[in-house]
Design a protein around this motif. Structure first.
Motif, PDB file in Angstrom:
ATOM      1  N   ARG A  92      14.721 -11.825  35.457  1.00  0.00           N
ATOM      2  CA  ARG A  92      14.276 -10.726  36.324  1.00  0.00           C
ATOM      3  C   ARG A  92      12.778 -10.458  36.136  1.00  0.00           C
ATOM      4  O   ARG A  92      12.052 -10.227  37.112  1.00  0.00           O
ATOM      5  CB  ARG A  92      15.089  -9.470  36.031  1.00  0.00           C
ATOM      6  N   HIS A  93      12.320 -10.480  34.905  1.00  0.00           N
ATOM      7  CA  HIS A  93      10.885 -10.284  34.658  1.00  0.00           C
ATOM      8  C   HIS A  93      10.062 -11.374  35.329  1.00  0.00           C
ATOM      9  O   HIS A  93       8.996 -11.106  35.896  1.00  0.00           O
ATOM     10  CB  HIS A  93      10.610 -10.270  33.152  1.00  0.00           C
ATOM     11  N   ALA A  94      10.553 -12.620  35.262  1.00  0.00           N
ATOM     12  CA  ALA A  94       9.849 -13.720  35.916  1.00  0.00           C
ATOM     13  C   ALA A  94       9.798 -13.509  37.425  1.00  0.00           C
ATOM     14  O   ALA A  94       8.776 -13.798  38.074  1.00  0.00           O
ATOM     15  CB  ALA A  94      10.539 -15.044  35.590  1.00  0.00           C
ATOM     16  N   TRP A  95      10.877 -12.999  37.978  1.00  0.00           N
ATOM     17  CA  TRP A  95      10.928 -12.707  39.417  1.00  0.00           C
ATOM     18  C   TRP A  95       9.934 -11.605  39.772  1.00  0.00           C
ATOM     19  O   TRP A  95       9.154 -11.744  40.726  1.00  0.00           O
ATOM     20  CB  TRP A  95      12.358 -12.305  39.780  1.00  0.00           C
ATOM     21  N   LYS A  96       9.943 -10.529  39.008  1.00  0.00           N
ATOM     22  CA  LYS A  96       9.071  -9.395  39.328  1.00  0.00           C
ATOM     23  C   LYS A  96       7.593  -9.748  39.170  1.00  0.00           C
ATOM     24  O   LYS A  96       6.740  -9.192  39.878  1.00  0.00           O
ATOM     25  CB  LYS A  96       9.428  -8.202  38.446  1.00  0.00           C
ATOM     26  N   ARG A  97       7.285 -10.656  38.243  1.00  0.00           N
ATOM     27  CA  ARG A  97       5.889 -11.086  38.088  1.00  0.00           C
ATOM     28  C   ARG A  97       5.382 -11.803  39.335  1.00  0.00           C
ATOM     29  O   ARG A  97       4.178 -11.861  39.574  1.00  0.00           O
ATOM     30  CB  ARG A  97       5.753 -12.028  36.891  1.00  0.00           C
ATOM     31  N   MET A  98       6.318 -12.352  40.115  1.00  0.00           N
ATOM     32  CA  MET A  98       5.949 -13.114  41.315  1.00  0.00           C
ATOM     33  C   MET A  98       6.079 -12.270  42.575  1.00  0.00           C
ATOM     34  O   MET A  98       6.071 -12.813  43.693  1.00  0.00           O
ATOM     35  CB  MET A  98       6.845 -14.337  41.428  1.00  0.00           C
ATOM     36  N   ALA A  99       6.177 -10.963  42.456  1.00  0.00           N
ATOM     37  CA  ALA A  99       6.368 -10.087  43.615  1.00  0.00           C
ATOM     38  C   ALA A  99       5.327 -10.362  44.694  1.00  0.00           C
ATOM     39  O   ALA A  99       4.129 -10.447  44.421  1.00  0.00           O
ATOM     40  CB  ALA A  99       6.297  -8.625  43.187  1.00  0.00           C
ATOM     41  N   GLY A 100       5.819 -10.525  45.935  1.00  0.00           N
ATOM     42  CA  GLY A 100       4.929 -10.748  47.062  1.00  0.00           C
ATOM     43  C   GLY A 100       4.621 -12.204  47.331  1.00  0.00           C
ATOM     44  O   GLY A 100       4.074 -12.540  48.391  1.00  0.00           O
ATOM     45  N   GLN A 101       4.955 -13.088  46.406  1.00  0.00           N
ATOM     46  CA  GLN A 101       4.706 -14.515  46.603  1.00  0.00           C
ATOM     47  C   GLN A 101       5.774 -15.109  47.532  1.00  0.00           C
ATOM     48  O   GLN A 101       6.862 -14.544  47.684  1.00  0.00           O
ATOM     49  CB  GLN A 101       4.726 -15.244  45.259  1.00  0.00           C
ATOM     50  N   PRO A 102       5.517 -16.260  48.142  1.00  0.00           N
ATOM     51  CA  PRO A 102       6.514 -16.885  49.023  1.00  0.00           C
ATOM     52  C   PRO A 102       7.803 -17.202  48.257  1.00  0.00           C
ATOM     53  O   PRO A 102       7.747 -17.609  47.083  1.00  0.00           O
ATOM     54  CB  PRO A 102       5.818 -18.181  49.480  1.00  0.00           C
ATOM     55  N   PRO A 103       8.953 -17.032  48.895  1.00  0.00           N
ATOM     56  CA  PRO A 103      10.227 -17.318  48.219  1.00  0.00           C
ATOM     57  C   PRO A 103      10.299 -18.711  47.601  1.00  0.00           C
ATOM     58  O   PRO A 103      10.864 -18.877  46.516  1.00  0.00           O
ATOM     59  CB  PRO A 103      11.254 -17.142  49.332  1.00  0.00           C
ATOM     60  N   GLY A 104       9.735 -19.703  48.262  1.00  0.00           N
ATOM     61  CA  GLY A 104       9.765 -21.057  47.714  1.00  0.00           C
ATOM     62  C   GLY A 104       9.036 -21.150  46.384  1.00  0.00           C
ATOM     63  O   GLY A 104       9.498 -21.837  45.457  1.00  0.00           O
ATOM     64  N   LEU A 105       7.916 -20.463  46.261  1.00  0.00           N
ATOM     65  CA  LEU A 105       7.152 -20.463  45.017  1.00  0.00           C
ATOM     66  C   LEU A 105       7.898 -19.688  43.933  1.00  0.00           C
ATOM     67  O   LEU A 105       7.916 -20.090  42.762  1.00  0.00           O
ATOM     68  CB  LEU A 105       5.770 -19.863  45.251  1.00  0.00           C
ATOM     69  N   ILE A 106       8.530 -18.580  44.320  1.00  0.00           N
ATOM     70  CA  ILE A 106       9.324 -17.808  43.359  1.00  0.00           C
ATOM     71  C   ILE A 106      10.477 -18.653  42.837  1.00  0.00           C
ATOM     72  O   ILE A 106      10.755 -18.673  41.629  1.00  0.00           O
ATOM     73  CB  ILE A 106       9.858 -16.519  44.014  1.00  0.00           C
ATOM     74  N   ALA A 107      11.154 -19.361  43.742  1.00  0.00           N
ATOM     75  CA  ALA A 107      12.288 -20.194  43.332  1.00  0.00           C
ATOM     76  C   ALA A 107      11.850 -21.258  42.330  1.00  0.00           C
ATOM     77  O   ALA A 107      12.535 -21.501  41.323  1.00  0.00           O
ATOM     78  CB  ALA A 107      12.933 -20.834  44.550  1.00  0.00           C
ATOM     79  N   ALA A 108      10.714 -21.898  42.594  1.00  0.00           N
ATOM     80  CA  ALA A 108      10.209 -22.920  41.669  1.00  0.00           C
ATOM     81  C   ALA A 108       9.883 -22.310  40.312  1.00  0.00           C
ATOM     82  O   ALA A 108      10.144 -22.913  39.258  1.00  0.00           O
ATOM     83  CB  ALA A 108       8.975 -23.593  42.269  1.00  0.00           C
ATOM     84  N   THR A 109       9.325 -21.113  40.320  1.00  0.00           N
ATOM     85  CA  THR A 109       8.995 -20.428  39.068  1.00  0.00           C
ATOM     86  C   THR A 109      10.252 -20.070  38.284  1.00  0.00           C
ATOM     87  O   THR A 109      10.302 -20.216  37.052  1.00  0.00           O
ATOM     88  CB  THR A 109       8.184 -19.151  39.364  1.00  0.00           C
ATOM     89  N   LEU A 110      11.285 -19.611  38.978  1.00  0.00           N
ATOM     90  CA  LEU A 110      12.537 -19.254  38.312  1.00  0.00           C
ATOM     91  C   LEU A 110      13.231 -20.487  37.723  1.00  0.00           C
ATOM     92  O   LEU A 110      13.818 -20.417  36.638  1.00  0.00           O
ATOM     93  CB  LEU A 110      13.465 -18.526  39.280  1.00  0.00           C
ATOM     94  N   LEU A 111      13.159 -21.601  38.413  1.00  0.00           N
ATOM     95  CA  LEU A 111      13.733 -22.824  37.863  1.00  0.00           C
ATOM     96  C   LEU A 111      12.986 -23.229  36.594  1.00  0.00           C
ATOM     97  O   LEU A 111      13.605 -23.620  35.589  1.00  0.00           O
ATOM     98  CB  LEU A 111      13.695 -23.955  38.891  1.00  0.00           C
ATOM     99  N   GLU A 112      11.680 -23.116  36.615  1.00  0.00           N
ATOM    100  CA  GLU A 112      10.887 -23.450  35.433  1.00  0.00           C
ATOM    101  C   GLU A 112      11.236 -22.523  34.263  1.00  0.00           C
ATOM    102  O   GLU A 112      11.325 -22.961  33.108  1.00  0.00           O
ATOM    103  CB  GLU A 112       9.398 -23.361  35.756  1.00  0.00           C
ATOM    104  N   GLU A 113      11.461 -21.238  34.569  1.00  0.00           N
ATOM    105  CA  GLU A 113      11.844 -20.287  33.528  1.00  0.00           C
ATOM    106  C   GLU A 113      13.205 -20.655  32.932  1.00  0.00           C
ATOM    107  O   GLU A 113      13.400 -20.575  31.704  1.00  0.00           O
ATOM    108  CB  GLU A 113      11.890 -18.876  34.102  1.00  0.00           C
ATOM    109  N   ALA A 114      14.135 -21.066  33.770  1.00  0.00           N
ATOM    110  CA  ALA A 114      15.453 -21.488  33.276  1.00  0.00           C
ATOM    111  C   ALA A 114      15.323 -22.716  32.380  1.00  0.00           C
ATOM    112  O   ALA A 114      15.966 -22.801  31.318  1.00  0.00           O
ATOM    113  CB  ALA A 114      16.392 -21.771  34.448  1.00  0.00           C
ATOM    114  N   HIS A 115      14.493 -23.679  32.806  1.00  0.00           N
ATOM    115  CA  HIS A 115      14.249 -24.848  31.959  1.00  0.00           C
ATOM    116  C   HIS A 115      13.665 -24.429  30.618  1.00  0.00           C
ATOM    117  O   HIS A 115      14.025 -24.978  29.566  1.00  0.00           O
ATOM    118  CB  HIS A 115      13.281 -25.812  32.653  1.00  0.00           C
ATOM    119  N   ASP A 116      12.752 -23.463  30.632  1.00  0.00           N
ATOM    120  CA  ASP A 116      12.126 -22.994  29.385  1.00  0.00           C
ATOM    121  C   ASP A 116      13.155 -22.337  28.462  1.00  0.00           C
ATOM    122  O   ASP A 116      13.137 -22.550  27.245  1.00  0.00           O
ATOM    123  CB  ASP A 116      11.007 -21.990  29.695  1.00  0.00           C
TER     124      ASP A 116
END
Length: 348
Positions: free
Chosen positions: A104-128
């Motif tokens: 959720r924190h990773a999602w909120k840090r990306m507030a306002g960004q395109p959904p595709g970019l948010i999704a890529a960021t969330l996948l990276e967070e899961a990998h981490d």
């Protein structure tokens, strides 16, 4: 390093070993959305606190990727629903809620960004989250192995191995690391009624690793301790309270009491993500009650008479006073208590 790959990310989907089928069959279940991950957690396709946390993180990433082509209102609403569904999947293992909060924190840090970019960021967070859990387990294994004497006969309960984590394991990670150091340990696996995680999973993992293992029923433990046939106990944890009380698979408390009676070290191996500093003591830990059907029989076999009622608390709480040491990736805390546990986080 374990040969067991509990979960893997393949072609944009999460694959989980179906732990309900082991040891008879080895199959992966494919999850392509948060609901399927939540169902896998509820039904114990995947289990073990760290593995549940990793799977939940991937569940959020899956839902974000699935709806990344939608506009923000749809994307945000769908993602919020995914968090709710996953949070309801199981109540006791705190790693679930820790991983969801981090996502959720990773999602909120990306507030306002395109959904595709948010999704890529969330996948990276899961990998981490997955990679960090594996590193933590390896560190726990090294710290715990230092406590294991050569030739030790180690009792463990339930399954806190590679199947319960991103890999290597917590309690079984200690055993794997000790064996890798040439200590020639052997394992006594309590079968862990009623879902038989010790019999079906821990014993299977040890066979895969060529580590000597003997299976016993849960009610044999006191007898073996009284005969001097157990040198130490090492278990995992699903949640540790701020004062060091430990919630783990039902039956752990009984083993801890027996270990205290016989002067046998009782170790708990867990990552810092399993410690819930928001709870003052173990009395505040929610204990999951699973279906009584798990007690009345197993799979297609029923052994209890029709009309019999059953209870099925899935966990119990071991007071900190019975824990010889808490083994984490940062440090080993002997006789854990609030101040010692708090210092673990101050050094992060």
């Amino acid at each position: 390093m374990s040969k067991v790959e509990t979960m893997r990310w393949r072609d944009g989907r999460l694959e989980l070993i179906d732990q309900r089928l082991l040891p008879e069959r080895f199959e992966y279940v494919v999850c392509d959305c948060a609901e399927r991950v939540a169902e896998a957690i509820r039904s114990m396709i995947v289990r073990g606190a760290p593995a549940i946390g990793c799977a939940a993180a991937y569940g959020i990433a899956l839902e974000a990727l699935r709806t990344s082509g939608e506009d923000h209102p749809v994307f945000d609403a769908t993602l919020e629903h995914a968090f709710e569904v996953l949070a309801r999947s199981r109540p006791t293992a705190v790693n679930l809620f820790w991983a969801l909060e981090r996502m959720r924190h990773a999602w909120k840090r990306m507030a306002g960004q395109p959904p595709g970019l948010i999704a890529a960021t969330l996948l990276e967070e899961a990998h981490d989250i997955f990679a960090e859990d594996l590193r933590s387990n390896l560190a726990i294994g090294e710290r715990g192995a230092a406590l294991v004497p050569p030739g030790a006969r180690i009792l463990t309960h339930c399954n806190a191995g590679a199947l319960a984590t991103a890999g290597h394991g917590t309690a079984l990670g200690v055993i794997r690391s000790a064996q890798a150091q040439g200590k020639n340990v052997s394992v006594i696996a309590a079968e862990t009624r009623p879902f038989l995680q010790g019999a079906r999973l821990t014993a299977w993992e040890m066979v895969q690793e060529d580590i000597p293992v003997t299976l016993v029923t849960d009610n044999m433990v006191g007898y073996l301790m009284s005969r001097g046939e157990i040198d130490l106990v090492v278990v995992g944890a699903d949640r540790v309270a701020a004062n060091g009380d430990v919630a783990n698979k039902i039956g752990t408390y009984t083993i801890a009491v027996l270990a205290e009676r016989h002067g046998i070290p009782f170790y708990v191996a867990c990552p810092l993500s399993t410690i819930d500093r928001s709870l003052e003591s173990g009395s505040a830990i929610p204990i999951e009650e699973r279906s009584p059907e798990e007690v009345l029989g197993f799979r297609a076999t029923r052994w209890a008479a029709e009309g019999v009622r059953a209870r099925n608390p899935a966990f119990d709480v071991t007071p900190a006073a019975l824990v010889t040491a808490l083994i984490t990736e940062k440090d080993t805390v002997t006789r854990p208590e609030r101040e010692k546990i708090e210092r673990l986080f101050e050094r992060r």
